[in-house]
Write a protein that holds these residues in place. Structure first.
Motif, PDB file in Angstrom:
ATOM      1  N   TYR A  43       0.841  -1.211   0.000  1.00  0.00           N
ATOM      2  CA  TYR A  43       0.000   0.000   0.000  1.00  0.00           C
ATOM      3  C   TYR A  43       0.870   1.253   0.000  1.00  0.00           C
ATOM      4  N   VAL A  44       2.000   1.178   0.704  1.00  0.00           N
ATOM      5  CA  VAL A  44       2.981   2.257   0.658  1.00  0.00           C
ATOM      6  C   VAL A  44       4.218   1.739  -0.056  1.00  0.00           C
ATOM      7  N   PRO A  45       5.004   2.584  -0.696  1.00  0.00           N
ATOM      8  CA  PRO A  45       6.215   2.111  -1.386  1.00  0.00           C
ATOM      9  C   PRO A  45       7.229   1.524  -0.416  1.00  0.00           C
ATOM     10  N   ALA A  46       8.108   0.708  -0.947  1.00  0.00           N
ATOM     11  CA  ALA A  46       9.124   0.045  -0.117  1.00  0.00           C
ATOM     12  C   ALA A  46       9.984   1.052   0.632  1.00  0.00           C
ATOM     13  N   SER A  47      10.165   2.212   0.076  1.00  0.00           N
ATOM     14  CA  SER A  47      10.983   3.241   0.730  1.00  0.00           C
ATOM     15  C   SER A  47      10.297   3.833   1.960  1.00  0.00           C
ATOM     16  N   ALA A  48       8.982   3.562   2.121  1.00  0.00           N
ATOM     17  CA  ALA A  48       8.224   4.100   3.257  1.00  0.00           C
ATOM     18  C   ALA A  48       7.898   3.008   4.260  1.00  0.00           C
ATOM     19  N   VAL A  49       8.842   2.088   4.473  1.00  0.00           N
ATOM     20  CA  VAL A  49       8.605   0.965   5.385  1.00  0.00           C
ATOM     21  C   VAL A  49       8.302   1.431   6.811  1.00  0.00           C
ATOM     22  N   GLY A  50       8.776   2.635   7.156  1.00  0.00           N
ATOM     23  CA  GLY A  50       8.526   3.156   8.497  1.00  0.00           C
ATOM     24  C   GLY A  50       7.155   3.789   8.678  1.00  0.00           C
ATOM     25  N   ALA A  51       6.311   3.722   7.654  1.00  0.00           N
ATOM     26  CA  ALA A  51       5.006   4.382   7.723  1.00  0.00           C
ATOM     27  C   ALA A  51       4.121   3.835   8.838  1.00  0.00           C
ATOM     28  N   SER A  52       4.292   2.561   9.151  1.00  0.00           N
ATOM     29  CA  SER A  52       3.431   1.938  10.166  1.00  0.00           C
ATOM     30  C   SER A  52       3.874   2.221  11.597  1.00  0.00           C
ATOM     31  N   ILE A  53       5.077   2.744  11.772  1.00  0.00           N
ATOM     32  CA  ILE A  53       5.640   2.890  13.118  1.00  0.00           C
ATOM     33  C   ILE A  53       4.865   3.883  13.960  1.00  0.00           C
ATOM     34  N   ALA A  54       4.263   4.893  13.335  1.00  0.00           N
ATOM     35  CA  ALA A  54       3.489   5.882  14.087  1.00  0.00           C
ATOM     36  C   ALA A  54       2.290   5.240  14.786  1.00  0.00           C
ATOM     37  N   ILE A  55       1.837   4.105  14.273  1.00  0.00           N
ATOM     38  CA  ILE A  55       0.762   3.348  14.918  1.00  0.00           C
ATOM     39  C   ILE A  55       1.338   2.267  15.821  1.00  0.00           C
ATOM     40  N   ILE A  56       2.293   1.517  15.317  1.00  0.00           N
ATOM     41  CA  ILE A  56       2.794   0.336  16.033  1.00  0.00           C
ATOM     42  C   ILE A  56       3.506   0.695  17.333  1.00  0.00           C
ATOM     43  N   LEU A  57       4.301   1.753  17.321  1.00  0.00           N
ATOM     44  CA  LEU A  57       5.077   2.082  18.527  1.00  0.00           C
ATOM     45  C   LEU A  57       4.210   2.655  19.647  1.00  0.00           C
ATOM     46  N   PRO A  58       3.477   3.751  19.426  1.00  0.00           N
ATOM     47  CA  PRO A  58       2.736   4.335  20.553  1.00  0.00           C
ATOM     48  C   PRO A  58       1.408   3.659  20.852  1.00  0.00           C
ATOM     49  N   ALA A  59       0.782   3.025  19.869  1.00  0.00           N
ATOM     50  CA  ALA A  59      -0.539   2.427  20.087  1.00  0.00           C
ATOM     51  C   ALA A  59      -0.439   0.937  20.384  1.00  0.00           C
ATOM     52  N   THR A  60       0.109   0.179  19.436  1.00  0.00           N
ATOM     53  CA  THR A  60       0.129  -1.271  19.602  1.00  0.00           C
ATOM     54  C   THR A  60       1.114  -1.708  20.683  1.00  0.00           C
ATOM     55  N   GLY A  61       2.340  -1.234  20.609  1.00  0.00           N
ATOM     56  CA  GLY A  61       3.328  -1.641  21.604  1.00  0.00           C
ATOM     57  C   GLY A  61       2.922  -1.278  23.009  1.00  0.00           C
ATOM     58  N   VAL A  62       2.513  -0.023  23.199  1.00  0.00           N
ATOM     59  CA  VAL A  62       2.097   0.429  24.529  1.00  0.00           C
ATOM     60  C   VAL A  62       0.816  -0.277  24.956  1.00  0.00           C
ATOM     61  N   GLY A  63      -0.122  -0.453  24.031  1.00  0.00           N
ATOM     62  CA  GLY A  63      -1.372  -1.134  24.361  1.00  0.00           C
ATOM     63  C   GLY A  63      -1.155  -2.558  24.830  1.00  0.00           C
ATOM     64  N   GLN A  64      -0.226  -3.281  24.185  1.00  0.00           N
ATOM     65  CA  GLN A  64       0.075  -4.643  24.611  1.00  0.00           C
ATOM     66  C   GLN A  64       0.697  -4.669  26.006  1.00  0.00           C
ATOM     67  N   LEU A  65       1.549  -3.686  26.288  1.00  0.00           N
ATOM     68  CA  LEU A  65       2.156  -3.612  27.625  1.00  0.00           C
ATOM     69  C   LEU A  65       1.111  -3.345  28.701  1.00  0.00           C
ATOM     70  N   VAL A  66       0.196  -2.418  28.418  1.00  0.00           N
ATOM     71  CA  VAL A  66      -0.862  -2.110  29.378  1.00  0.00           C
ATOM     72  C   VAL A  66      -1.725  -3.339  29.620  1.00  0.00           C
ATOM     73  N   ALA A  67      -2.088  -4.041  28.550  1.00  0.00           N
ATOM     74  CA  ALA A  67      -2.921  -5.240  28.692  1.00  0.00           C
ATOM     75  C   ALA A  67      -2.188  -6.327  29.474  1.00  0.00           C
ATOM     76  N   ALA A  68      -0.888  -6.475  29.228  1.00  0.00           N
ATOM     77  CA  ALA A  68      -0.107  -7.482  29.950  1.00  0.00           C
ATOM     78  C   ALA A  68      -0.056  -7.165  31.438  1.00  0.00           C
ATOM     79  N   ALA A  69       0.182  -5.882  31.764  1.00  0.00           N
ATOM     80  CA  ALA A  69       0.239  -5.489  33.173  1.00  0.00           C
ATOM     81  C   ALA A  69      -1.119  -5.675  33.847  1.00  0.00           C
ATOM     82  N   TRP A  70      -2.186  -5.346  33.146  1.00  0.00           N
ATOM     83  CA  TRP A  70      -3.532  -5.508  33.687  1.00  0.00           C
ATOM     84  C   TRP A  70      -3.833  -6.981  33.941  1.00  0.00           C
ATOM     85  N   ALA A  71      -3.515  -7.826  32.960  1.00  0.00           N
ATOM     86  CA  ALA A  71      -3.758  -9.262  33.118  1.00  0.00           C
ATOM     87  C   ALA A  71      -2.959  -9.827  34.283  1.00  0.00           C
ATOM     88  N   ALA A  72      -1.710  -9.408  34.421  1.00  0.00           N
ATOM     89  CA  ALA A  72      -0.879  -9.888  35.523  1.00  0.00           C
ATOM     90  C   ALA A  72      -1.457  -9.464  36.864  1.00  0.00           C
TER      91      ALA A  72
END
Length: 206
Positions: A43-72
């Motif tokens: 969907y984005v050119p190969a040169s824009a591989v970092g396009a997803s990081i704005a979602i993955i780093l602050p939303a997905t990564g942090v969200g998984q950590l919060v869910a893990a801490a909550w579950a624990a």
């Protein structure tokens, strides 16, 4: 208040906290998976591989950590392990992409492919172990993990073998496990709002 009442208050068992960490963990997983799938399918050119990081780093990564801490905190150890593993995956993926783009780790262009292969082999092995270790969970979760395994294997082959077709196929498998994640989220949200959860299937192991 009588002495007996005070004693009863002191000895009454505390109510265990309730909650469902998947209500945070699953939707943040979904949004990151959609972003990754769009990158892998071009969907984005190969040169824009970092396009997803704005979602993955602050939303997905942090969200998984919060869910893990909550579950624990609820004593849901298996659930905490699942979310913690995926937190590690998404956060390390973000660091890998940013590191390669900005040359944080001193990795030469010639070693970039092998570096990505190292990342994928390590995580494929880990998620396969997670899949085998969670066969007592409902079947929908096993299907999700198996599809993640397949996606990682295809992207690994596409990366080290230089096969764009395999990488693209891996992206479509990402969309497939995203669909399973959507099903799990709808089920959890239905239960949380007073409805009935969707059928998740019988576990392979009992």
């Amino acid at each position: 208040m009588s002495t007996a009442t005070v004693q009863e208050t002191r000895t009454a068992p505390e109510t265990a906290p309730a909650g469902d960490p998947s209500l945070i963990g699953v939707p943040t997983f979904i949004v990151g998976a959609i972003a990754l799938g769009l990158v892998l399918t071009g969907y984005v050119p190969a040169s824009a591989v970092g396009a997803s990081i704005a979602i993955i780093l602050p939303a997905t990564g942090v969200g998984q950590l919060v869910a893990a801490a909550w579950a624990a905190s609820l004593g849901q150890n298996a659930v905490a392990a699942v979310f913690a593993v995926f937190a590690g995956f998404w956060l390390s993926y973000a660091v890998l992409v940013l590191g390669l783009i900005h040359d944080w780790f001193g990795i030469s262009a010639d070693a970039a492919t092998a570096t990505q292969g190292l990342f994928l082999i390590a995580w494929l092995t880990t998620v396969v172990l997670l899949t085998l270790g969670t066969l007592r969970l409902p079947l929908a979760f096993t299907l999700l993990f198996v599809l993640v395994d397949v996606a990682l294997a295809l992207v690994l082959y596409g990366t080290v073998g230089g096969s764009t077709a395999a990488t693209t196929a891996g992206g479509y498998v990402v969309f497939a496990f995203t669909a399973v994640g959507v099903y799990l989220f709808v089920s959890a949200l239905s239960s949380a709002t007073g409805g009935r959860g969707l059928p998740l299937g019988r576990a392979i192991l009992r």
